[in-house]
Scaffold this active site. Structure first.
Site, PDB file in Angstrom:
ATOM      1  N   TYR A 131       0.850  -1.256   0.067  1.00  0.00           N
ATOM      2  CA  TYR A 131       0.082  -0.114  -0.080  1.00  0.00           C
ATOM      3  C   TYR A 131       0.744   1.254   0.096  1.00  0.00           C
ATOM      4  O   TYR A 131       0.614   2.078  -0.853  1.00  0.00           O
ATOM      5  CB  TYR A 131      -0.842  -0.129   1.197  1.00  0.00           C
ATOM      6  N   ASP A 165      18.439  -1.120  23.424  1.00  0.00           N
ATOM      7  CA  ASP A 165      18.705  -0.665  21.782  1.00  0.00           C
ATOM      8  C   ASP A 165      19.715   0.333  21.581  1.00  0.00           C
ATOM      9  O   ASP A 165      20.612   0.445  20.632  1.00  0.00           O
ATOM     10  CB  ASP A 165      17.336  -0.308  20.816  1.00  0.00           C
ATOM     11  N   THR A 207      20.927  11.094  27.740  1.00  0.00           N
ATOM     12  CA  THR A 207      19.886   9.896  27.999  1.00  0.00           C
ATOM     13  C   THR A 207      19.487   9.294  26.788  1.00  0.00           C
ATOM     14  O   THR A 207      19.523  10.068  25.415  1.00  0.00           O
ATOM     15  CB  THR A 207      18.818  10.394  29.053  1.00  0.00           C
ATOM     16  N   HIS A 252     -30.299  12.525   4.468  1.00  0.00           N
ATOM     17  CA  HIS A 252     -30.853  11.259   5.054  1.00  0.00           C
ATOM     18  C   HIS A 252     -30.673  10.087   3.962  1.00  0.00           C
ATOM     19  O   HIS A 252     -31.492   9.088   4.352  1.00  0.00           O
ATOM     20  CB  HIS A 252     -32.391  11.245   5.755  1.00  0.00           C
ATOM     21  N   SER A 312     -14.613  -9.310 -10.176  1.00  0.00           N
ATOM     22  CA  SER A 312     -14.994 -10.521  -9.530  1.00  0.00           C
ATOM     23  C   SER A 312     -14.777 -11.642  -9.921  1.00  0.00           C
ATOM     24  O   SER A 312     -14.723 -11.964 -11.066  1.00  0.00           O
ATOM     25  CB  SER A 312     -16.613 -10.278  -9.202  1.00  0.00           C
ATOM     26  N   ARG A 363     -10.596  -0.033  -0.218  1.00  0.00           N
ATOM     27  CA  ARG A 363      -9.618  -0.105   0.270  1.00  0.00           C
ATOM     28  C   ARG A 363      -9.363   1.178   1.184  1.00  0.00           C
ATOM     29  O   ARG A 363      -8.742   1.152   2.189  1.00  0.00           O
ATOM     30  CB  ARG A 363      -8.387  -0.288  -0.833  1.00  0.00           C
ATOM     31  N   ARG A 408       8.277   9.304  33.257  1.00  0.00           N
ATOM     32  CA  ARG A 408       7.932   8.537  32.255  1.00  0.00           C
ATOM     33  C   ARG A 408       7.789   7.156  32.465  1.00  0.00           C
ATOM     34  O   ARG A 408       8.436   6.584  33.444  1.00  0.00           O
ATOM     35  CB  ARG A 408       8.920   8.662  30.809  1.00  0.00           C
TER      36      ARG A 408
END
Length: 475
Positions: free
Chosen positions: A14, A80, A104, A152, A282, A296, A322
């Site tokens: 996508y 990490d 940090t 409507h 189809s 989609r 945190r």
């Protein structure tokens, strides 16, 4: 491509290459390294013992990332950022000791995220502008094509195809303004320290508060932000993430409405999204022309809208300075929200560039309902010829119900005008003239012109020098 493990369809099916690249591992960790270079440069500039040779060594290895080595370090260290500090230090031996000095983990993680989020919003803004421009051109082309309006989901006063397109377009314009506002409000986290107190940097500069403040401003400027957030805990407030996901959700809401309207209009055979020569609607019903692009869009839009609550809950559960339960969630929510919105806008760009209108069907559907809508004009015309308004109203009411019963119960055409023509009270009234659709669309064509001139034109001017992004569908 591996076929024995799950692949994220946002990447494989996508999203565009531009957005996919933005959220790649290479981009993320190269940005971390750039931030470490910036920190070293700023600290050197303010008098810390960091050499130009060390900085040059760091700068020369920004994109040379050994991901296998980083993975081994992370498996061992379970951290990490430190894994990448060691990986960077391996290729920068003379600078190893000053990498991440005083910082940090959130110095690199948060500042990098802010840079990626800002660039993501800029990409979204460019795609939004392209869709707005395309819809505005379509609206201008269809400014006077009268069509049945709906309230409507029931037949209502006529409008024009072009005016309806401006409704879709204006929702996206409002979304673009929100995106631009969020871009303008973004700041750097800069150097706030472990709990946001800057204690480590104050120690580095031997208690010199002025130098710490100068360091914060200098790093923010080098990163590319005019300023930094006024206060933070360990992280910048996750309210920023929530606000950004709110904006993306807003775009998804607009896109869902637009695509749903197209699906409804396709079912009436009035409008269609592009349908390619070899496209199959189809596997069983060979005649089908399913609105797969619009469907989609709706599917992806629901996904983005659902992410809004996740970002909100992350804000709500950031205890004190945190908690780390934001990390895994943000790794999923932030990139995927951008990737899905990018995919939606690629689809909308493709759809809006190839919208098909069937004017004969539009006119036929309008004419089937127009006799009912013309009754007020007919009533006024008969009153002008001396008729009694209340008596005329009762005649119209009865004959309208009779005509509606014929349409609904017998499947026959609307014969209201034939019934009214037989009424003495309507003798001399030009009934056919009342069926000119142009009498019922009000200022719709002029509103299209005004909208394009007053709302869209300034947006076109703002983005005039931006390169248009491609809108090729992968599948």
């Amino acid at each position: 491509m591996s076929h024995d493990r799950y692949e994220n369809p946002l990447i494989s099916r996508y999203a565009s290459s531009e957005m996919s690249s933005l959220w790649s591992e290479q981009r993320k960790f190269s940005t971390w390294r750039k931030l470490w270079v910036i920190l070293a440069e700023a600290e050197q500039q303010l008098g810390l013992p960091i050499t130009s040779e060390q900085i040059a060594e760091l700068r020369g290895q920004v994109d040379n990332i050994d991901f296998d080595a980083a993975a081994k370090y992370e498996k061992k260290l379970r951290h990490d950022v430190m894994a990448h500090v060691h990986t960077y230090g391996d290729v920068c031996p003379s600078a190893r000791g000053i990498i991440h000095l005083g910082a940090t983990s959130c110095y690199v993680t948060d500042n990098a995220d802010l840079l990626l989020l800002r660039e993501g919003l800029q990409l979204v803004a460019r795609r939004l502008m392209t869709v707005i421009d395309s819809l505005a051109r379509f609206a201008t082309e269809q400014r006077s094509v009268a069509c049945l309006g709906f309230t409507h989901l029931q037949p209502a006063q006529p409008t024009t195809v072009g005016k309806r397109a401006t409704l879709w377009c204006y929702d996206l314009v409002l979304d673009l303004l929100e995106v631009e506002h969020r871009i303008g409000e973004m700041r750097a986290r800069s150097v706030k320290g472990t709990t946001g107190t800057q204690a480590s940097f104050l120690a580095l500069f031997h208690g010199d508060h002025a130098k710490v403040r100068e360091l914060e401003k200098l790093v923010a400027k080098k990163i590319g932000f005019a300023d930094s957030y006024a206060v933070t805990g360990q992280t910048y407030t996750r309210k920023v993430d929530s606000q950004i996901v709110d904006v993306l959700s807003g775009i998804a809401q607009s896109a869902h409405k637009l695509a749903t309207d197209l699906r409804l209009l396709a079912s009436r055979k009035e409008m269609e999204e592009p349908f390619e020569a070899d496209q199959i609607g189809s596997s069983a019903m060979a005649y089908k022309r399913n609105p797969m692009r619009s469907e989609r869009v709706c599917a992806l839009a629901r996904f983005v809208i659902s992410l809004q609550s996740s970002a909100a809950n992350t804000v709500a559960t950031q205890w004190m300075e945190r908690t780390l339960d934001d990390s895994a969630n943000r790794r999923l929510v932030l990139p995927q929200a951008f990737l899905a919105i990018d995919a939606i806008l690629v689809l909308l760009q493709n759809i809006s560039n190839g919208l098909v209108v069937y004017p004969q069907v539009v006119a036929r559907n309008l004419q089937e309902e127009l006799p009912f809508m013309a009754t007020e004009n007919l009533l006024m015309a008969a009153v002008e010829r001396g008729g009694d308004r209340q008596n005329l109203h009762e005649v119209i009411r009865k004959r309208s119900h009779e005509a509606a019963a014929v349409v609904k119960q017998e499947g026959k055409p609307n014969d209201l005008l034939t019934r009214l023509a037989a009424e003495p009270d309507f003798a001399g009234v030009d009934l056919q003239a009342a069926l000119d659709p142009a009498q019922y669309v009000g200022r719709a064509p002029e509103q299209v012109d005004e909208f394009v001139a007053e709302v869209v034109a300034p947006i076109r001017a703002r983005y005039a020098n931006q390169r248009e992004l491609t809108a090729e569908l992968k599948v």
